[in-house]
Design a protein around this motif. Structure first.
Motif, mmCIF file in Angstrom:
data_model
loop_
_atom_site.group_PDB
_atom_site.id
_atom_site.type_symbol
_atom_site.label_atom_id
_atom_site.label_comp_id
_atom_site.label_asym_id
_atom_site.label_seq_id
_atom_site.Cartn_x
_atom_site.Cartn_y
_atom_site.Cartn_z
ATOM 1 N N LEU A 64 4.569 14.636 5.074
ATOM 2 C CA LEU A 64 4.954 13.832 3.916
ATOM 3 C C LEU A 64 4.354 12.434 4.002
ATOM 4 N N LEU A 65 4.397 11.839 5.184
ATOM 5 C CA LEU A 65 3.851 10.493 5.338
ATOM 6 C C LEU A 65 2.334 10.473 5.235
ATOM 7 N N ALA A 66 1.674 11.474 5.814
ATOM 8 C CA ALA A 66 0.212 11.465 5.884
ATOM 9 C C ALA A 66 -0.436 11.832 4.563
ATOM 10 N N TYR A 67 0.145 12.794 3.836
ATOM 11 C CA TYR A 67 -0.533 13.343 2.665
ATOM 12 C C TYR A 67 0.106 12.963 1.344
ATOM 13 N N PHE A 68 1.164 12.157 1.392
ATOM 14 C CA PHE A 68 1.713 11.621 0.143
ATOM 15 C C PHE A 68 1.934 10.117 0.212
ATOM 16 N N ALA A 69 2.666 9.668 1.220
ATOM 17 C CA ALA A 69 3.038 8.246 1.274
ATOM 18 C C ALA A 69 1.824 7.358 1.498
ATOM 19 N N LEU A 70 0.931 7.750 2.408
ATOM 20 C CA LEU A 70 -0.223 6.889 2.690
ATOM 21 C C LEU A 70 -1.219 6.822 1.538
ATOM 22 N N PRO A 71 -1.601 7.932 0.891
ATOM 23 C CA PRO A 71 -2.465 7.779 -0.305
ATOM 24 C C PRO A 71 -1.819 6.958 -1.407
ATOM 25 N N TRP A 72 -0.536 7.120 -1.574
ATOM 26 C CA TRP A 72 0.211 6.389 -2.595
ATOM 27 C C TRP A 72 0.207 4.888 -2.312
ATOM 28 N N LEU A 73 0.529 4.492 -1.079
ATOM 29 C CA LEU A 73 0.560 3.077 -0.735
ATOM 30 C C LEU A 73 -0.834 2.489 -0.560
ATOM 31 N N SER A 74 -1.787 3.284 -0.115
ATOM 32 C CA SER A 74 -3.161 2.771 0.017
ATOM 33 C C SER A 74 -3.731 2.408 -1.344
ATOM 34 N N PHE A 75 -3.467 3.220 -2.336
ATOM 35 C CA PHE A 75 -3.940 2.895 -3.683
ATOM 36 C C PHE A 75 -3.210 1.679 -4.249
ATOM 37 N N SER A 76 -1.936 1.519 -3.935
ATOM 38 C CA SER A 76 -1.208 0.322 -4.374
ATOM 39 C C SER A 76 -1.773 -0.933 -3.720
ATOM 40 N N CYS A 77 -2.115 -0.851 -2.433
ATOM 41 C CA CYS A 77 -2.747 -1.995 -1.762
ATOM 42 C C CYS A 77 -4.093 -2.317 -2.380
ATOM 43 N N TYR A 78 -4.843 -1.297 -2.731
ATOM 44 C CA TYR A 78 -6.144 -1.546 -3.363
ATOM 45 C C TYR A 78 -5.975 -2.245 -4.711
ATOM 46 N N LEU A 79 -4.992 -1.835 -5.495
ATOM 47 C CA LEU A 79 -4.767 -2.471 -6.801
ATOM 48 C C LEU A 79 -4.330 -3.922 -6.638
ATOM 49 N N LEU A 80 -3.493 -4.198 -5.648
ATOM 50 C CA LEU A 80 -2.994 -5.556 -5.459
ATOM 51 C C LEU A 80 -4.082 -6.517 -4.996
ATOM 52 N N MET A 81 -4.984 -6.065 -4.160
ATOM 53 C CA MET A 81 -5.951 -6.952 -3.521
ATOM 54 C C MET A 81 -7.317 -6.940 -4.186
ATOM 55 N N MET A 82 -7.509 -6.201 -5.257
ATOM 56 C CA MET A 82 -8.837 -6.137 -5.866
ATOM 57 C C MET A 82 -9.165 -7.438 -6.582
ATOM 58 N N GLU A 83 -10.435 -7.799 -6.548
ATOM 59 C CA GLU A 83 -10.958 -8.981 -7.210
ATOM 60 C C GLU A 83 -12.167 -8.570 -8.047
ATOM 61 N N ARG A 84 -12.678 -9.552 -8.797
ATOM 62 C CA ARG A 84 -13.833 -9.275 -9.644
ATOM 63 C C ARG A 84 -15.049 -8.896 -8.796
ATOM 64 N N LYS A 85 -15.786 -7.927 -9.274
ATOM 65 C CA LYS A 85 -17.024 -7.427 -8.678
ATOM 66 C C LYS A 85 -16.797 -6.743 -7.337
ATOM 67 N N ASP A 86 -15.556 -6.339 -7.050
ATOM 68 C CA ASP A 86 -15.319 -5.566 -5.833
ATOM 69 C C ASP A 86 -15.927 -4.175 -5.930
#
Length: 346
Positions: free
Chosen positions: A234-256
């Motif tokens: 559950l942690l490896a194949y659901f929680a981590l993809p879910w939170l990794s994408f949330s981290c990417y959305l939070l930290m993205m900047e222009r031209k990334d």
């Protein structure tokens, strides 16, 4: 009337002669003009005798400009195109979320990153403890970590099965540790490297989740007698993809989305990961397997479908500059991504 009628031709001829002399002196071209009639022009001022304009003195220049500006202020001309509609003011076209308090955004970033780091560490520590219980390190593990050696031999392929799970989350773990390192005074990766690392971590977690889910749905035969704990899956194949994408959305900047090459570079990195995964873990890299060996055409079709799904997510969500141009809407996008699993909760 008689004097005016006689004087006008005389003045015209006089000025014509004066202009002709000036042109002949400046250009050097031979010209023939009639002689002046009736008036001596020797007393007329020459052009070089006129006062220089730069030497003229103006009194209260600034005061005159201020008076003129007060009497005739400039008005900005507005047309139909300058008026903002409600859609532009409050829609996704405008960055109206700039008024969100900064502490709310920081709190959201802190919570998401702490959850991501906690899940990565819990998964790594849990798998390491299970490997110790299997007696992989033998006498060294029992003496150093105080783990009793199992009386029965460990199941075949159990360590490789657990290794495939930790391999699918390796980049997420590196990302979490690098983010924690950036909060200290130690040398840490720059923003460009972290942006590329976050994108690759999302793709690797997604790739592992697709392999796991597709094998569970399609086949029934277990690849290993050792069952991995459902919490780890559950942690490896659901929680981590879910939170990794949330981290990417939070930290993205222009031209990334332009960093780290194009989508071909992402495809090449994922292809190398798949080859390493197959080489290290083989059939133990997935929870279930087919009863009979599949032909090469079926394997190629499965690989094409898997690559197409991962590249679709990469091009639509990760290599797309539209979310980056929305500014502070990235916090709303991250909240929506965090909230949608709870809608499916029963």
């Amino acid at each position: 009337l008689l004097m005016c009628s006689l004087g006008a031709p005389t003045h015209f001829c006089s000025y014509s002669w004066y202009i002709g002399e000036a042109a002949q002196r400046d250009l050097g071209s031979p010209r023939h003009f009639p002689q002046p009639v009736g008036r001596d022009l020797s007393a007329m001022p020459k052009i070089r005798d006129l006062p220089d304009r730069g030497k003229l003195k103006f009194v209260d220049k600034d005061k005159g400009i201020q008076t003129f500006s007060a009497l005739w202020p400039r008005k900005r001309q507005t047309g139909k195109g300058d008026r903002l509609s409600s859609a532009k003011k409050y829609g996704l076209v405008s960055n109206v979320l700039v008024k969100i308090p900064a502490w709310i955004c920081r709190l959201q970033v802190l919570i998401v990153h702490m959850l991501h780091l906690s899940i990565c560490l819990a998964l790594a520590v849990g798998i390491f403890v299970h490997v110790l219980e299997l007696g992989l390190f033998g006498r060294f593990g029992s003496e150093v970590f105080g783990v009793t050696r199992p009386s029965r031999p460990r199941p075949r392929g159990s360590v490789r099965r657990l290794g495939s799970v930790i391999f699918d989350t390796s980049l997420s773990l590196i990302q979490a540790l690098a983010s924690l390192l950036r909060q200290t005074s130690l040398p840490s990766p720059d923003d460009g490297f972290m942006s590329v690392l976050r994108r690759l971590a999302v793709l690797q977690a997604l790739l592992g989740a697709l392999i796991h889910c597709s094998s569970v749905v399609r086949w029934e035969t277990r690849s290993c007698d050792y069952p991995v704990a459902p919490l780890f899956l559950l942690l490896a194949y659901f929680a981590l993809p879910w939170l990794s994408f949330s981290c990417y959305l939070l930290m993205m900047e222009r031209k990334d989305h332009t960093l780290g090459g194009g989508w071909l570079a992402d495809a090449a990195v994922l292809a190398v990961m798949v080859l390493v995964r197959i080489t290290l873990f083989g059939r133990y890299g997935r929870p279930r397997q087919p009863r009979q060996n599949q032909p090469y055409s079926t394997r190629v079709a499965d690989a094409a479908v898997l690559a197409g799904a991962v590249m679709f997510v990469d091009l639509v969500f990760l290599r797309n500059g539209w979310p980056e141009r929305r500014g502070n809407w990235k916090y709303i996008f991250s909240m929506l991504n965090l909230a949608w699993p709870f809608l499916c909760w029963r």
